[in-house]
Enzyme design. Sequence first.
Site, PDB file in Angstrom:
ATOM      1  N   GLY A 131     -38.095  35.586 -58.138  1.00  9.46           N
ATOM      2  CA  GLY A 131     -37.105  36.562 -58.545  1.00  9.46           C
ATOM      3  C   GLY A 131     -37.664  37.486 -59.612  1.00  9.46           C
ATOM      4  N   CYS A 132     -36.991  38.609 -59.788  1.00 10.71           N
ATOM      5  CA  CYS A 132     -37.482  39.619 -60.730  1.00 10.71           C
ATOM      6  C   CYS A 132     -37.381  39.127 -62.174  1.00 10.71           C
ATOM      7  CB  CYS A 132     -36.731  40.930 -60.536  1.00 10.71           C
ATOM      8  SG  CYS A 132     -34.924  40.789 -60.542  1.00 10.71           S
TER       9      CYS A 132
END
Lengths: 350, 350, 350, 350
Positions: free
Chosen positions: B152-153
């Site tokens: 995920g970012c």
Amino acid sequence: MTSKPIRAIVVGGTGYTGAELVRLVLGHPSLELVSIVGNQTAGQAVGDVLPSLRGVVDGVVQTFDPDAIAEQADVAFCALPHAASAEAVSALRQRGQKVLDLSADFRFENLSVYEAWYGKHPVPERLPEAVYGLVELHREELRDAELVAVPGCYPTAATLALAPLVKNGLVQSEGITVDAKSGVSGAGRTVSSATSFSETAEGARAYKAGAHRHGPEIEQELSRLAGAPLNITFVPHLVPMTRGILATCYAQPASTSVTAESCAEAARALYAGSPSVHVLDEGQHPDTLWVRGSNRVHVGYAQDRNSGTIIAMSAIDNLVKGASGQAIQCLNVRFGLDEGAGLRAPAQWP
Amino acid sequence: MTSKPIRAIVVGGTGYTGAELVRLVLGHPSLELVSIVGNQTAGQAVGDVLPSLRGVVDGVVQTFDPDAIAEQADVAFCALPHAASAEAVSALRQRGQKVLDLSADFRFENLSVYEAWYGKHPVPERLPEAVYGLVELHREELRDAELVAVPGCYPTAATLALAPLVKNGLVQSEGITVDAKSGVSGAGRTVSSATSFSETAEGARAYKAGAHRHGPEIEQELSRLAGAPLNITFVPHLVPMTRGILATCYAQPASTSVTAESCAEAARALYAGSPSVHVLDEGQHPDTLWVRGSNRVHVGYAQDRNSGTIIAMSAIDNLVKGASGQAIQCLNVRFGLDEGAGLRAPAQWP
Amino acid sequence: MTSKPIRAIVVGGTGYTGAELVRLVLGHPSLELVSIVGNQTAGQAVGDVLPSLRGVVDGVVQTFDPDAIAEQADVAFCALPHAASAEAVSALRQRGQKVLDLSADFRFENLSVYEAWYGKHPVPERLPEAVYGLVELHREELRDAELVAVPGCYPTAATLALAPLVKNGLVQSEGITVDAKSGVSGAGRTVSSATSFSETAEGARAYKAGAHRHGPEIEQELSRLAGAPLNITFVPHLVPMTRGILATCYAQPASTSVTAESCAEAARALYAGSPSVHVLDEGQHPDTLWVRGSNRVHVGYAQDRNSGTIIAMSAIDNLVKGASGQAIQCLNVRFGLDEGAGLRAPAQWP
Amino acid sequence: MTSKPIRAIVVGGTGYTGAELVRLVLGHPSLELVSIVGNQTAGQAVGDVLPSLRGVVDGVVQTFDPDAIAEQADVAFCALPHAASAEAVSALRQRGQKVLDLSADFRFENLSVYEAWYGKHPVPERLPEAVYGLVELHREELRDAELVAVPGCYPTAATLALAPLVKNGLVQSEGITVDAKSGVSGAGRTVSSATSFSETAEGARAYKAGAHRHGPEIEQELSRLAGAPLNITFVPHLVPMTRGILATCYAQPASTSVTAESCAEAARALYAGSPSVHVLDEGQHPDTLWVRGSNRVHVGYAQDRNSGTIIAMSAIDNLVKGASGQAIQCLNVRFGLDEGAGLRAPAQWP
């Protein structure tokens, strides 16, 4: 409404907080704008310096003349840089003028803290007469203050979010962290490539992480509330918007019975009777857009699902509740007006 | 350069990460774009769905057909929503396809953690074959991974800032706080008034404070590094920009000898040989604008002057290093290419 | 790919177009960056001056030394202010250096037009050797040009939208109006309150309406195409974005048979073989976001339902096709490379 | 001030113009807000629908009930979509209610023009009783209007810039072009990817070029002033800001004696006594930021140095002077109040 208006003058009125002071004075039912003072732009048409006032305010920017001010005005707002402000305030106070000072010069009880962060104080002997102008926490002292030190923008946002928790012992007084996000207008009107549009849009960044002078100001207020000195961690950030401060504050609950809801309850109790503060319902998070252009503070609380950390959040408009609106709010209290006079407008949304 | 190009297909390629995958594949010296797959827009011209590709990519968006994909492509990127992604990935893996999955479906070692935050997993039996694609920490495992779970970012930004500290025991493993600021593109292309221009510009706000599902993903990675389970506090924010994540992380130093500089040293050591990570000099703070459009990570450290808290900061482009660029980086490692191939471009600044 | 790279130097490389030149040179398959020259920042680390190059380009900014440049480089890009540029270009040309000049100094055939708008020309004797670098209209002349005058950003956008109409006599040559909207980076890196974030966000405004020096440059190119002198009306605007120019051009159809579609046809014919220009389908309107960061031009046409006026629109990235990318495109033509080499990337969207 | 307040109701009050109407009614010295009506959000707390009103306006959104409205209110603002608005207005008018309608339904004298652009009109028989609410041009008719058609945002901006020129014959009535740039809030609160932050920031674009339904509205007003039908060319644009319209209008001078200054003189004469309009000095260009949040119009004139074309420019806030503020201004005139009551505040700048 038939009583004589209070005559106000804005010293250092040609930056962003000055423009906002003028806007608020013009819209206030009991105030009358005498003039705008600014040495660097003295003699220029007001509308050429503050373009939103073209066609609204005639005349030119005035030179600073404390005798004239004392004669013409009942109260002066000072929106000058620190140190310069102390000099001007002192000159006005010598003439008996009531002053609302928006600089940092009179915010610290402890001279050594001031001088550690701002350098030598020009008139330290005046510190004792100043009252810290966070109305929600200093309302009574403000009623007869002759010199009000209007708080910094970050301290306003952070202190109002944390005050109910620290004052009521809901959180541990050590280990508090304040991560604050500010719009670019907080940097003032001085030009720099760091606040140019091209280098600011699409850029989020911390600055002076752990070393910003609003840190000790927050500590002063929270220590008062805690009844003992405390240290915080403070990191301000610039995000690509013009106005607004969002403070996200982290603290450890004092016991397992502390919840987001009990924090909100404490805030509702503390701010009952405060027209500027609104405590959000559980699950709602403050948004700077929801208060932009208003003197309102939105406060909300959450608790981390995994760690149990209490998350106290607040949103203000840095130029209004973080500066000019707060100065008007102090004036209202000082002059016995309705605390919300001229300040009840909701945000301009969107 | 004379070797046969690797044929890549982009499944779910009609959102923002899809557009970015296409851009990066087109610019990669060893990759060839086979097609773009998207069931909802299948049959539409690529340039009508992704306007930046008008005049660049001809043809239409394809329907998802795992047999055709397995035949035409050497590798598939999956940029679908979670759960839907697991189904598609499973169909491709059954046909022996190498897959880089950008969803959350294969990021968690522990099924129960996944299901607590995302709901029932469609194909839990495939979890063991997945490798977590944070290259800087999992490079060796990635060399022969058939299924890569691209991180995920937020976990990318937070983990890279904190990894050198946690791995080397420079900070206490309990009490870590991650305050992250994201651009709006992180919310994807689905329309909502919360991400409309008018309700987003001039608005900074937290969301899902203390309850965002990237929290446990960060905890998984930091726990691995610490060698023991740990909890963090995690609050994501939206700020008015399109791209970028700035993670500001707070941790207590393990001893008084830990300084910002020793943290930076540990980061330089850990990331030596990592082409995507740059450790800033003391006093510099990362800025999302400085990495926008690139696969680069800027990491920097500070220490609070009053409290001594260590402040670890990182900036990434959420759509590149936080998604599509990282997927390419994983592919480079998996296929034995230069890790930085197609990813060395500096940011588009300003 | 096995041939020797072309060695390029960037003079005046520390502003926005300089940063973009460096980015494009680094990503070009046949170019090698020799150094970055900038007298005001000479001696500073490149990454301190251009923060996107931290960890990408080592070394320091160089002082301007024409002898060294002539020896080390095959070609020089000059991104200096006008007049200063003419001096530097002249020094380089005296040493036989090929030069791509991004200033206005060599764009005008007619010295008196230049001097009416820019002041005295330092080296008017060099005007005849310059070729105007709008590749789509001057491709053949550029093949052996030793001095290329890279066009201004507004003239690039306006001329490419109008050229097919004027050249083919589809519109009347008198009465053309160009209303152009530019991002703020077009104002360069020099700081001013007019381009500060706070005074630019939420502000759209014309500047130098009817009196901007890109007006005569557009007139020069359109007059060439029309075969006779013509005058236009030109008003540039600043809108709150960093990059991009949208030119909306108004012209009267030469006959009732001229339609939006016949204009688009003429554009498709003129730009067949031009890798940078894409003509949109009827009903589509160009958007600066769709070309941001790329060397692409989107052109589209409409016709007013009531008045019949032809509306020619184009969108470019002012720093790429409006400056640095166009310079690379000229270099490609001059050195016999593929015209789109290093320039084929689609926009970074969003 | 001791007279009874005028009771106002806001129908369709849950979009952006509704929020702005509420803000302005709350700040108006002679108005009292009765309630907010919105069928889709009826029953929800006002503060949940319009977040800026949390803590400001209690209660819930009401269902539309014309009998109740007629009883409770002295005047109704209708901010509904067209066609729906006509139905609601008709129901209110049948009960004798004074109505200020912000939709397009009653703006056109000529039914066929309305129906060509908006479709079938639900109650064409009511058209004759409507007065077009551009106060500066229709002040006298508004004094006893029972139904006011508040003008569109683009027509307000364009007409006020051009009216002094057309009315006084300073420009030719044929060949007028209006190039208008709008903030995104003009598109209303309905969500779409075209107005999402990610696809709007950094994007400038025309839409419905030459075919927008505000074109005929501008033509109606200018034809009235010219005394004969005229056609214009009209292209609206979206630029990345929330509020504001900048109209740049092009017209041919009627004679060589017409200058920017003579245009400004005509505007000063026409708008003498109009509290909302300010004519800028020569050389100054309007900026939407300078009027944001206010009911003010800044108008300015220039002349193209080469072509002689007259350039008439105006800036308004589309939600205030372009909608809600203008409605209040009409109300002021209709009820015999000071035309600027509640509308004198300068812009929030910056």
